[in-house]
Design an enzyme around this catalytic site. Structure first.
Site, short mmCIF file in Angstrom:
data_model
loop_
_atom_site.label_atom_id
_atom_site.label_comp_id
_atom_site.label_asym_id
_atom_site.label_seq_id
_atom_site.Cartn_x
_atom_site.Cartn_y
_atom_site.Cartn_z
N CYS A 25 0.83 -1.20 0.00
CA CYS A 25 0.00 0.00 0.00
C CYS A 25 0.87 1.25 0.00
CB CYS A 25 -0.93 0.01 1.21
SG CYS A 25 -0.06 0.15 2.79
N CYS A 28 3.43 1.59 2.76
CA CYS A 28 4.67 0.84 2.54
C CYS A 28 5.65 1.67 1.71
CB CYS A 28 4.38 -0.48 1.82
SG CYS A 28 3.34 -1.62 2.74
N ASP A 423 10.25 25.49 -32.93
CA ASP A 423 11.37 25.87 -33.77
C ASP A 423 10.94 25.62 -35.21
OD1 ASP A 423 14.11 26.38 -34.58
OD2 ASP A 423 14.27 24.22 -34.87
N ASP A 629 14.58 20.61 -32.19
CA ASP A 629 15.40 19.45 -32.54
C ASP A 629 16.89 19.71 -32.51
OD1 ASP A 629 15.56 21.10 -34.81
OD2 ASP A 629 15.86 19.37 -36.13
N ASP A 633 18.18 24.78 -29.58
CA ASP A 633 16.87 24.75 -28.92
C ASP A 633 16.96 24.29 -27.47
OD1 ASP A 633 15.47 25.48 -31.29
OD2 ASP A 633 15.68 23.42 -32.01
#
Length: 740
Positions: A25, A28, A423, A629, A633
């Site tokens: 649970c 725990c 971009d 990419d 960036d």
């Protein structure tokens, strides 16, 4: 789109991963985390109940110390080996124990059920005791062990509640059996049924949880065990572990390609759908990159190995999915705070219930049963499973369609996005520009092309490759360059034949003192031939040896990705504003934005300024996602609430971003936000039912309106229902795929 490009995922940061057994649970989870945080050197520890794993970040911590801390807290731990197969845990033994417990419990329940049909009979007390005792102390032993460990640690968990509740019912029945004459109504069936139902619930829950790891198992199934190595012209089948970087491997028609590598011989079509989500076969020829696990088509390939073991694309994808599934969403912190005080509060409520009923009515049997009902129904299993099971299902199904969510925080934040900043080059456009027009200002065309190619010869920038491609196409002999220096956001300079030359943007040209930079009027003449968007990127070839002067003008054309228009439309349909943030000149950026229907343009933005633009957009409209990419960036990807990197881009961009689109398709941006919406909705549903279940169930039990048997059944059902609700996410498909 560059169909031969495949994602190159950076290695994940080092961390110690443990497999933890015995957690039941949310309490725990809190205990294990506290135990790990006490280990010297541990900076952070995250424990996931659904995956039964712990991730530890530490300064010089050894695995032995962390394992010892977990064991001291009452649980078993082992080091989880990176790349080890995720297998469905054997459930036969657990299922057999549940069946045996049910067989022993059934005779205790049947008389109780028969009363509903007017039949009043029951087993002898000693026979009830004989049936209930093995259920209580053999099949229920796990609750005593874990509950005792929790007490020693001065904490509480589900097992402690079950152990206290069933023990109270069992020993009350033993007391009544020994002290009351005649046939007394005993409560052995209550303790036995609760243990059986809880064990049944945990077994069903485990079966359901195993389905949430199906995505990882599907990816792992792609890894071949054997490969055909080419040695001296002879094909020899070897174990995949024996391969080394540089080895030549043969991929036969219809087989899975065994390694990451570069094609050196042969042509084919490869099915990469389970890796990138791309449903169409991808053409492969000498020079193309291939990924281990993809399926070769009808051609024979010879591949030079470029990555093995944990460094392969598939291994890194699996690692990122595992990390995301093992991570915690911010909303989980609420559950963690609740779980810290939950069990002590429930024990207190049970005690108040016991004393209240006993003192008020004098019937201590009823008081005991009502207290037992409170303890049993309040087990916090559902709370602990509500968030991680939804995250596991969401990240798993996203990976199936080419959306790699690297951490749970990105998954949770994505649903709040109000602005997506893109971009341009390589993100919305193909990123493969061509030099579509070259105009000499000094000298002839061949001379300026020769000089421009020399300056760009050492660069991997897309514009540099375009210059080199045209020089190669026209058979130009390119002289060597020295002292090559890239100036981010401005251009590149180098020494060529005793002159310092530069390929510069208009901005840099003005800074260098060339005055206003005249540009081509209108679109380049060749733009239409190559399918370029209006507003080409234009640069200048400068001689900056002494007084800077212009030698030539260059115009580069790029084409919009076919999916970009639909991607922007999908985001607008979701009520999300789109912004183009580009280092390109205003005319080129606005032309792309107009073509795609983007709401706002920020052009001529230097890499270091992109993060500032993201902050401005956040202040204006709310949470921002950045899609890019390239290396330039990375600052913006890190500054955004959610960074989304194209898998065909640079390692730096993917390392910085929280989400990677494995096939570089901008249409997946809306899909990533959509799966975040769906996942977060499931988390909220699960948490609502988990909290509501306790808010309703505990008072009903305290007021004597639920028997221990009904409480046990409801508790087991709550955990199974939470996991089952999360599993509905596995039916999700991106909207674009559904339309198709």
């Amino acid at each position: 789109m560059n169909t031969t490009a495949l994602p190159r995922f950076p290695a994940a940061p080092a961390a110690l991963d443990l497999k933890v057994e015995g957690m039941t649970c949310a309490s725990c989870v809190a205990r294990v985390e506290k135990a790990l945080l006490k280990v010297p050197g541990v900076r952070d520890a995250s424990v996931n109940l659904a995956t039964e794993t712990a991730t530890v970040h530490a300064d010089g911590v050894v695995a032995e110390a962390a394992i010892a801390a977990v064991r001291k807290a009452g649980y078993e731990a082992t080091v989880k080996v990176a790349g080890a197969p995720v297998v469905a845990q054997p459930a036969r033994r657990e299922g057999l124990q549940v069946a045996l417990a049910a067989l022993l419990t059934a005779p205790l329940v049947v008389p109780m059920l028969a009363q509903a049909f007017g039949s009043h009979w029951m087993l002898e007390g000693w026979l009830q005791w004989l049936l209930a005792t093995p259920v209580q102390f053999y099949f229920g032993a796990r609750f005593y062990r874990a509950g005792w460990s929790a007490l020693l640690d001065r904490a509480g968990n589900m097992d402690l509640l079950v152990a206290l509740g069933t023990s109270a019912a069992y020993f009350l029945s033993v007391y009544m059996l020994l002290t009351q004459e005649g046939v007394a109504h005993l409560y052995f069936e209550a303790s036995a049924v609760v243990i059986t139902l809880v064990r049944l619930g945990k077994w069903l829950e485990a079966r359901a949880k195993r389905q949430t790891t199906a995505a990882i198992r599907a990816l792992q199934a792609l890894r071949p065990d054997r490969a055909v190595r080419l040695e001296g012209g002879v094909e020899r089948e070897v174990a995949i572990e024996s391969l080394r970087v540089g080895d030549l491997v043969v991929a036969r028609p219809g087989e899975r390609i065994a390694v990451d590598g570069e094609v050196v011989e042969g042509e084919t079509q490869a099915d990469e759908s389970l890796i990138t989500g791309e449903s169409l076969p991808v053409a492969k020829a000498p020079g193309s990159r291939v990924t281990g696990g993809s399926v070769n088509g009808d051609g024979r390939l010879v591949v030079r190995t470029t990555a093995i073991g944990a460094e392969t694309t598939l291994a890194r994808i699996i690692r990122h999915v595992e990390d995301a599934q093992a991570g915690k969403a911010p909303i989980q912190r609420l559950v963690d705070r609740v779980s810290e005080v939950f069990v002590p509060v429930i024990v207190l409520i049970a005690l108040v219930t016991f004393l209240g009923w006993g003192l008020a009515g004098g019937n201590w049997e009823v008081a005991t049963l009502n207290a037992v009902s409170v303890l049993v129904i309040a087990c916090p299993c559902a709370l602990g499973l509500a968030t991680p099971t939804a995250i596991m299902a969401g990240t798993g199904v996203a990976a199936r369609y080419g959306i790699l969510i690297k951490d749970a925080e990105a998954l949770e934040h994505a649903h709040r996005i109000r602005v997506v900043a893109f971009d341009k080059t390589g993100t919305l456009t193909e990123g493969k520009p061509r030099l579509v027009q070259l105009e000499a200002i000094e000298g002839d065309r061949a001379t300026v092309l020769r000089l421009a190619a020399a300056v760009q010869g050492g660069s991997e920038h897309p514009l540099a490759r375009a210059v080199m491609a045209l020089a190669l196409e026209e058979g130009i002999l390119v002289p060597p360059a020295s002292q090559v220096k890239a100036v981010p956001g401005r251009g590149v300079e180098a020494m060529v034949e005793g002159r310092r030359l530069a390929i510069a943007s208009a901005r840099w040209a003005e800074e260098l003192g060339t005055g206003d930079a005249p540009y081509f009027s209108g679109a380049p003449a060749d733009a239409g031939k190559v399918g370029c968007v209006p507003g080409s990127t234009q640069s200048l070839l400068l001689d900056i040896t002494a007084q800077p002067r212009m030698l030539a003008r260059l115009a580069f054309g790029d084409s919009v990705k076919p999916a970009s228009t639909g991607a922007i439309a999908d985001l607008k349909a979701m009520g999300i504003r789109t912004v183009l943030v580009s280092g390109d000149r205003r005319e080129a950026a606005e032309a792309v934005a107009h073509t795609l229907g983007i709401d706002e343009v920020r052009s001529e933005v230097l890499p270091e300024e992109k993060a500032r633009v993201i902050a401005e957009l956040r202040g204006q409209s709310g949470p921002v996602a950045m899609v890019g990419d390239g290396i330039n960036d990375a600052p913006a990807l890190a500054a955004a609430d959610v960074g989304i990197a194209m898998g065909t881009g640079t390692d730096v961009a993917m390392h910085t971003a929280g989400i990677t689109l494995m096939r570089g398709d901008p249409a997946l941006v809306a899909a990533a936000i959509e799966i975040s919406h769906r996942t977060y909705a499931k988390i909220r549903q699960n948490l609502f039912w988990a909290f509501a279940y306790n808010l309703v169930g505990v008072p009903l039990a305290a007021f004597g309106m639920l028997s221990p048997v009904i409480a046990g059944a409801a508790m087991a059902a709550s955990s199974v229902s939470v996991v089952s609700n999360a599993l509905w996410l596995r039916r999700w498909k991106p909207a674009s795929r559904e339309k198709a």
